[in-house]
Design a protein around this motif. Structure first.
Motif, PDB file in Angstrom:
ATOM      1  N   LEU A 224       0.837  -1.190   0.000  1.00  0.00           N
ATOM      2  CA  LEU A 224       0.000   0.000   0.000  1.00  0.00           C
ATOM      3  C   LEU A 224       0.878   1.248   0.000  1.00  0.00           C
ATOM      4  O   LEU A 224       2.001   1.222   0.514  1.00  0.00           O
ATOM      5  CB  LEU A 224      -0.898  -0.025   1.240  1.00  0.00           C
ATOM      6  N   PHE A 225       0.385   2.337  -0.581  1.00  0.00           N
ATOM      7  CA  PHE A 225       1.144   3.590  -0.556  1.00  0.00           C
ATOM      8  C   PHE A 225       1.291   4.098   0.884  1.00  0.00           C
ATOM      9  O   PHE A 225       0.420   3.869   1.738  1.00  0.00           O
ATOM     10  CB  PHE A 225       0.480   4.653  -1.438  1.00  0.00           C
ATOM     11  N   THR A 226       2.382   4.761   1.153  1.00  0.00           N
ATOM     12  CA  THR A 226       2.646   5.317   2.484  1.00  0.00           C
ATOM     13  C   THR A 226       2.011   6.693   2.601  1.00  0.00           C
ATOM     14  O   THR A 226       2.234   7.553   1.738  1.00  0.00           O
ATOM     15  CB  THR A 226       4.158   5.441   2.731  1.00  0.00           C
ATOM     16  N   PRO A 227       1.192   6.948   3.633  1.00  0.00           N
ATOM     17  CA  PRO A 227       0.604   8.276   3.797  1.00  0.00           C
ATOM     18  C   PRO A 227       1.693   9.352   3.881  1.00  0.00           C
ATOM     19  O   PRO A 227       2.702   9.180   4.569  1.00  0.00           O
ATOM     20  CB  PRO A 227      -0.152   8.164   5.125  1.00  0.00           C
ATOM     21  N   GLY A 228       1.499  10.438   3.154  1.00  0.00           N
ATOM     22  CA  GLY A 228       2.473  11.531   3.151  1.00  0.00           C
ATOM     23  C   GLY A 228       3.560  11.389   2.114  1.00  0.00           C
ATOM     24  O   GLY A 228       4.391  12.289   1.962  1.00  0.00           O
ATOM     25  N   ALA A 229       3.582  10.262   1.368  1.00  0.00           N
ATOM     26  CA  ALA A 229       4.614  10.032   0.358  1.00  0.00           C
ATOM     27  C   ALA A 229       4.006  10.126  -1.044  1.00  0.00           C
ATOM     28  O   ALA A 229       2.806   9.949  -1.236  1.00  0.00           O
ATOM     29  CB  ALA A 229       5.260   8.660   0.554  1.00  0.00           C
ATOM     30  N   SER A 230       4.866  10.399  -2.014  1.00  0.00           N
ATOM     31  CA  SER A 230       4.425  10.481  -3.419  1.00  0.00           C
ATOM     32  C   SER A 230       4.446   9.085  -4.024  1.00  0.00           C
ATOM     33  O   SER A 230       5.286   8.749  -4.868  1.00  0.00           O
ATOM     34  CB  SER A 230       5.342  11.429  -4.197  1.00  0.00           C
ATOM     35  N   GLU A 231       3.508   8.263  -3.567  1.00  0.00           N
ATOM     36  CA  GLU A 231       3.409   6.880  -4.004  1.00  0.00           C
ATOM     37  C   GLU A 231       1.966   6.583  -4.436  1.00  0.00           C
ATOM     38  O   GLU A 231       1.016   7.177  -3.913  1.00  0.00           O
ATOM     39  CB  GLU A 231       3.820   5.922  -2.881  1.00  0.00           C
ATOM     40  N   VAL A 232       1.830   5.666  -5.366  1.00  0.00           N
ATOM     41  CA  VAL A 232       0.499   5.288  -5.847  1.00  0.00           C
ATOM     42  C   VAL A 232       0.426   3.773  -6.010  1.00  0.00           C
ATOM     43  O   VAL A 232       1.444   3.093  -6.109  1.00  0.00           O
ATOM     44  CB  VAL A 232       0.176   5.960  -7.198  1.00  0.00           C
ATOM     45  N   ILE A 233      -0.795   3.276  -6.026  1.00  0.00           N
ATOM     46  CA  ILE A 233      -1.051   1.881  -6.370  1.00  0.00           C
ATOM     47  C   ILE A 233      -1.999   1.864  -7.570  1.00  0.00           C
ATOM     48  O   ILE A 233      -2.829   2.762  -7.733  1.00  0.00           O
ATOM     49  CB  ILE A 233      -1.642   1.084  -5.184  1.00  0.00           C
ATOM     50  N   VAL A 234      -1.854   0.842  -8.404  1.00  0.00           N
ATOM     51  CA  VAL A 234      -2.529   0.817  -9.707  1.00  0.00           C
ATOM     52  C   VAL A 234      -3.557  -0.308  -9.745  1.00  0.00           C
ATOM     53  O   VAL A 234      -3.268  -1.435  -9.344  1.00  0.00           O
ATOM     54  CB  VAL A 234      -1.492   0.630 -10.841  1.00  0.00           C
ATOM     55  N   GLY A 235      -4.755   0.014 -10.253  1.00  0.00           N
ATOM     56  CA  GLY A 235      -5.809  -0.991 -10.410  1.00  0.00           C
ATOM     57  C   GLY A 235      -5.464  -2.018 -11.469  1.00  0.00           C
ATOM     58  O   GLY A 235      -4.738  -1.730 -12.424  1.00  0.00           O
ATOM     59  N   SER A 236      -6.005  -3.224 -11.330  1.00  0.00           N
ATOM     60  CA  SER A 236      -5.663  -4.315 -12.246  1.00  0.00           C
ATOM     61  C   SER A 236      -6.053  -4.008 -13.686  1.00  0.00           C
ATOM     62  O   SER A 236      -5.362  -4.404 -14.624  1.00  0.00           O
ATOM     63  CB  SER A 236      -6.351  -5.606 -11.787  1.00  0.00           C
ATOM     64  N   GLY A 237      -7.173  -3.287 -13.890  1.00  0.00           N
ATOM     65  CA  GLY A 237      -7.585  -2.935 -15.235  1.00  0.00           C
ATOM     66  C   GLY A 237      -6.610  -1.992 -15.906  1.00  0.00           C
ATOM     67  O   GLY A 237      -6.321  -2.114 -17.100  1.00  0.00           O
ATOM     68  N   ILE A 238      -6.068  -1.047 -15.152  1.00  0.00           N
ATOM     69  CA  ILE A 238      -5.076  -0.112 -15.688  1.00  0.00           C
ATOM     70  C   ILE A 238      -3.767  -0.839 -15.973  1.00  0.00           C
ATOM     71  O   ILE A 238      -3.120  -0.621 -16.995  1.00  0.00           O
ATOM     72  CB  ILE A 238      -4.830   1.037 -14.686  1.00  0.00           C
ATOM     73  N   ALA A 239      -3.378  -1.739 -15.073  1.00  0.00           N
ATOM     74  CA  ALA A 239      -2.110  -2.459 -15.241  1.00  0.00           C
ATOM     75  C   ALA A 239      -2.113  -3.305 -16.512  1.00  0.00           C
ATOM     76  O   ALA A 239      -1.061  -3.476 -17.145  1.00  0.00           O
ATOM     77  CB  ALA A 239      -1.862  -3.349 -14.018  1.00  0.00           C
ATOM     78  N   ARG A 240      -3.280  -3.834 -16.902  1.00  0.00           N
ATOM     79  CA  ARG A 240      -3.344  -4.675 -18.098  1.00  0.00           C
ATOM     80  C   ARG A 240      -3.272  -3.867 -19.383  1.00  0.00           C
ATOM     81  O   ARG A 240      -2.756  -4.358 -20.381  1.00  0.00           O
ATOM     82  CB  ARG A 240      -4.653  -5.486 -18.106  1.00  0.00           C
ATOM     83  N   ARG A 241      -3.768  -2.643 -19.373  1.00  0.00           N
ATOM     84  CA  ARG A 241      -3.963  -1.935 -20.629  1.00  0.00           C
ATOM     85  C   ARG A 241      -3.035  -0.738 -20.856  1.00  0.00           C
ATOM     86  O   ARG A 241      -2.998  -0.203 -21.967  1.00  0.00           O
ATOM     87  CB  ARG A 241      -5.411  -1.441 -20.724  1.00  0.00           C
ATOM     88  N   PHE A 242      -2.300  -0.324 -19.825  1.00  0.00           N
ATOM     89  CA  PHE A 242      -1.467   0.876 -19.970  1.00  0.00           C
ATOM     90  C   PHE A 242       0.001   0.564 -19.711  1.00  0.00           C
ATOM     91  O   PHE A 242       0.339  -0.339 -18.934  1.00  0.00           O
ATOM     92  CB  PHE A 242      -1.953   1.981 -19.026  1.00  0.00           C
ATOM     93  N   ALA A 243       0.847   1.344 -20.367  1.00  0.00           N
ATOM     94  CA  ALA A 243       2.297   1.163 -20.233  1.00  0.00           C
ATOM     95  C   ALA A 243       2.833   2.052 -19.117  1.00  0.00           C
ATOM     96  O   ALA A 243       2.249   3.079 -18.771  1.00  0.00           O
ATOM     97  CB  ALA A 243       2.977   1.523 -21.561  1.00  0.00           C
ATOM     98  N   GLY A 244       3.973   1.622 -18.547  1.00  0.00           N
ATOM     99  CA  GLY A 244       4.649   2.433 -17.540  1.00  0.00           C
ATOM    100  C   GLY A 244       4.001   2.456 -16.176  1.00  0.00           C
ATOM    101  O   GLY A 244       4.212   3.393 -15.399  1.00  0.00           O
ATOM    102  N   VAL A 245       3.190   1.416 -15.859  1.00  0.00           N
ATOM    103  CA  VAL A 245       2.511   1.401 -14.560  1.00  0.00           C
ATOM    104  C   VAL A 245       2.892   0.155 -13.748  1.00  0.00           C
ATOM    105  O   VAL A 245       2.160  -0.244 -12.843  1.00  0.00           O
ATOM    106  CB  VAL A 245       0.975   1.478 -14.733  1.00  0.00           C
ATOM    107  N   ALA A 246       4.023  -0.455 -14.047  1.00  0.00           N
ATOM    108  CA  ALA A 246       4.484  -1.612 -13.273  1.00  0.00           C
ATOM    109  C   ALA A 246       5.082  -1.140 -11.959  1.00  0.00           C
ATOM    110  O   ALA A 246       5.433   0.040 -11.790  1.00  0.00           O
ATOM    111  CB  ALA A 246       5.510  -2.406 -14.074  1.00  0.00           C
TER     112      ALA A 246
END
Length: 388
Positions: free
Chosen positions: A139-161
């Protein structure tokens, strides 16, 4: 004295090639009809399952989506103080102040850009959405510039690994995890810390407030209190209702397009069935005369030919439905007309859709076979035997 069903079925088998060609045409129409219904059901199921029944989404009054909404901090504090909101074990309100923005990301393969929803959520946001869970990474750390990616986005978009860097809001954001949301609309989103996203995009207000009711029956009380409070300009909707409303424009478009295609194709299929049955009547004149001479009445001849046409349609209907059911293995993505963002969903076959599809096929068979059946029933015994 009724004509036996096995006798009617054998007539179809005796003309296997004609039966197969006509059933194939009917199957194509049924396939289109079923896939449209499955597509519509998949879309609605995806958006309805996005919400929890006891969750409430509070947005700016008249805002159709969270992207269009804005709830300032003073109003959000007033909403958070309402007694109908459930509390967690520490006595804190089960509430998440969230911000939603759109960014553009390149698709895999084509490289074409498409809008993607970035949702800023608090830690309470995960407690409010039990269907969302991290499948890889963390999970992303509160206060940090971190994100988590949904499975639908991970399958169809580049650069989100995991480990990739995304640049938006004048910052670099690190992908630290992937999450699955049970085939809901959240699978087509990227989540990060709400406070960090508000700062990055210089927002002065939250997009929405999501809260859990302490008792489902208190929704009307909450809705009335918030919407009638002169200090607030907000609207409260159950989360399921809020996301179901997002599907209306796209669902209507799919339904209208599918209905138009089904009507056009079904006319052709019914003409094909009519021609087939007329040919059957013409080639079986002696048989019809013999049946009449044996004592079968006109209504029995009519019923036999109608049943033959409907059996033909049933064969095509089952074949078309079987092909349509294979579409459930595919995923589909399109633009949500409400938020103009990418939305992934799949085909979904339900028992009700199967029944509707087979009834549609039988109706085509009945309409296509009615006139030939009437012609067969109206033949006179002497004329039929003489023509033979």
């Amino acid at each position: 004295m009724k004509i036996p069903l096995p006798y009617i079925a054998r007539n179809l088998w005796a003309r296997r090639l004609t039966t197969a060609l006509t059933a194939g045409g009917l199957a194509l129409v049924v396939f289109v009809f079923a896939t449209v219904l499955m597509l519509d059901e998949g879309l609605r199921n995806t958006l309805v399952t996005t919400g929890e029944y006891d969750n409430v989404v509070v947005t700016r009054r008249s805002a159709e989506t969270e992207v269009q909404s804005g709830v300032d901090r003073n109003m959000s504090n007033i909403v958070a103080s309402h007694p109908a909101i459930a509390r967690d074990a520490q006595g804190r309100p089960l509430l998440s102040k969230e911000t939603v923005v759109l960014i553009s990301l390149p698709r895999r393969g084509s490289g074409k850009a498409s809008n993607v929803v970035i949702r800023g959520a608090s830690q309470q946001g995960f407690a409010l959405r039990p269907q969302v869970h991290v499948t890889e990474g963390r999970l992303f750390t509160p206060g940090a510039s971190e994100v988590i990616v949904g499975s639908g986005i991970a399958r169809r978009f580049a650069g989100v690994a995991i480990g990739d860097q995304l640049r938006f809001g004048q910052r670099e954001w690190t992908v630290v995890g992937l999450f699955d949301a049970g085939n809901s609309g959240f699978d087509s989103e990227i989540w990060g810390d709400a406070d960090q996203l508000v700062q990055a995009f210089r927002r002065l207000a939250w997009s929405s407030i999501v809260l859990r009711l302490s008792d489902s029956s208190r929704f009307e009380q909450l809705k009335g209190d918030l919407e009638n409070d002169p200090r607030l300009t907000v609207e409260a909707r159950r989360e399921q209702t809020f996301y179901a409303d997002q599907s209306k424009a796209l669902s209507n478009f799919i339904s209208i397009l599918g209905l138009a295609l089904s009507i056009i194709f079904s006319v052709g299929a019914m003409i094909g069935a009519t021609i087939t049955m007329y040919a059957s009547v013409a080639s079986r004149t002696a048989e019809i005369g013999t049946l009449r001479a044996l004592g079968y009445q006109r209504r029995h001849i009519l019923a036999a030919f109608l049943l033959e046409a409907m059996l033909l349609a049933l064969v095509g209907g089952v074949a078309g439905l079987a092909c349509a059911s294979l579409m459930q293995m595919l995923s589909f993505s399109t633009t949500n007309f409400q938020s103009f963002s990418e939305l992934a969903f799949g085909f979904r076959l339900t028992p009700l859709i199967a029944v509707k599809t087979l009834m549609f096929a039988m109706a085509m068979g009945f309409i296509g076979g009615f006139l030939p059946a009437v012609r067969a029933a109206r033949m006179k015994i002497v004329d039929a035997l003489r023509a033979a």
